[in-house]
Enzyme design. Sequence first.
Site, PDB file in Angstrom:
ATOM      1  N   GLY A   1       2.055   6.443   4.504  1.00 16.03           N
ATOM      2  CA  GLY A   1       1.966   6.787   5.922  1.00 16.03           C
ATOM      3  C   GLY A   1       2.836   7.942   6.372  1.00 16.03           C
ATOM      4  O   GLY A   1       2.837   8.280   7.552  1.00 16.03           O
ATOM      5  N   ALA A   5      -0.995   7.488  -1.713  1.00 10.64           N
ATOM      6  CA  ALA A   5      -0.002   7.367  -0.632  1.00 10.64           C
ATOM      7  C   ALA A   5       0.824   8.638  -0.419  1.00 10.64           C
ATOM      8  O   ALA A   5       1.221   9.306  -1.367  1.00 10.64           O
ATOM      9  CB  ALA A   5       0.951   6.209  -0.866  1.00 10.64           C
ATOM     10  N   GLY A   6       1.064   8.942   0.850  1.00  6.20           N
ATOM     11  CA  GLY A   6       1.937  10.048   1.226  1.00  6.20           C
ATOM     12  C   GLY A   6       1.239  11.384   1.387  1.00  6.20           C
ATOM     13  O   GLY A   6       1.875  12.377   1.736  1.00  6.20           O
ATOM     14  N   LYS A  33      -6.066  -3.196  -6.150  1.00  7.67           N
ATOM     15  CA  LYS A  33      -4.961  -2.252  -5.975  1.00  7.67           C
ATOM     16  C   LYS A  33      -3.720  -3.100  -5.762  1.00  7.67           C
ATOM     17  O   LYS A  33      -3.553  -3.713  -4.707  1.00  7.67           O
ATOM     18  CB  LYS A  33      -5.203  -1.329  -4.778  1.00  7.67           C
ATOM     19  CG  LYS A  33      -3.982  -0.496  -4.414  1.00  7.67           C
ATOM     20  CD  LYS A  33      -4.198   0.403  -3.221  1.00  7.67           C
ATOM     21  CE  LYS A  33      -2.856   0.853  -2.650  1.00  7.67           C
ATOM     22  NZ  LYS A  33      -2.993   1.805  -1.541  1.00  7.67           N
TER      23      LYS A  33
END
Lengths: 115, 273
Positions: free
Chosen positions: B169, B196-197, B108
């Site tokens: 985050g 993410a998010g 990643k």
Amino acid sequence: MFNTRAPPTPGKSDGPDGRIGRARRGNACIRNKAIANIRQHRGNPDTPMQLKVFVNGEATVTSADTLAELVAQFGFAETGVATALNGDFVPRGARQTTRLVGDDKVEIVSPRQGG
Amino acid sequence: MNTALPNPVMPASLSLYGVSVASRLLLGTALYPSPKVMAESIKAAGASIVTVSVRRESARANSGMGFFELVRSLNVRVMPNTAGCRTAREAIATAHMARELFGTDWVKLEVIGNDDTLQPDLFGLLEAARALIGDGFKVFPYTTEDLIAAERLREAGCEVLMPWAAPIGTGRGLANPYALRSLRTYFPDTPLIVDAGIGAPSHAAAAMEMGFDAVLLNTAVARAADPVRMASAFAAAIAAGRSAFEAGLMEMRDTAAPSTPVAGTPFFGLDKS
């Protein structure tokens, strides 16, 4: 690509014809001095060689000659860590032949949680 | 029963770099209250891929391989990240160290451009992706919704793209649904993983309903009051969202349309006379 110290490969500071640039020549000069020191110490068994290197960002004085010795001195299992020298990956198999010189920046990493 | 329709219990399988992946929920291994809760959460999520990282080892702790042994015992595929790398050079060296430690060429790829937003540096990302693909890596780039960046990454040889939903985050969900929808439309055949998010199972379900292939998350599960229960909630939401996408959502309309038949409505037309 990998940092094996020999032979020198063209890098970012090198000219278009692969000629060694100023930054690299500067490094080579420091290295030659350090290697000369090492040779001097080797000739005298009463003076153990001491090098200042940075391990994971912290200044450390070591008698290790190679990256493999440094890893062992820290008590790490050979296969439990991965290493980089001055920003370039050093494969496990190349640690034995990777000699340390003064002010080398060594990274020693292991598996950790990640997102 | 019509067997031609996708079975909601066994949705169409996902293939990443030629590897068939059972679960569309990829889970991070960080921030859990304990290793035990992490392990139970991974099991509850039914995840087949988990993300891991490399960090400086200390002579005192010497604990990295213990963590890896625990992950290995869960029978999941690991995907090391290059989290925290600020330049292509750092990311390249980190990816190589991770490949040696974890024994996988999957990575990643993160090249972070800004500390506050943890926004991908798309230029560094592309540079690192090119180099790593040349070195034989299977690169999963953590990117934005930018179409041109996505196109360049595909040209570089990335077979999978991982656009963000919102900054890492934050738990804000799909910050730019229009751009994500465009990306999905633009790359109909490229596996796209929203990474993410994501803060709530409904966010993950929304991404899956849009047709994204999978969701990667960490904080939303690890920081839940009950991470194990949240992991199964996400698994259910992602399965539901995927089934909904495969079932084909209705078209949205601007005006109301009665669902009950109008013909035969009692008292219809009586007030006209």
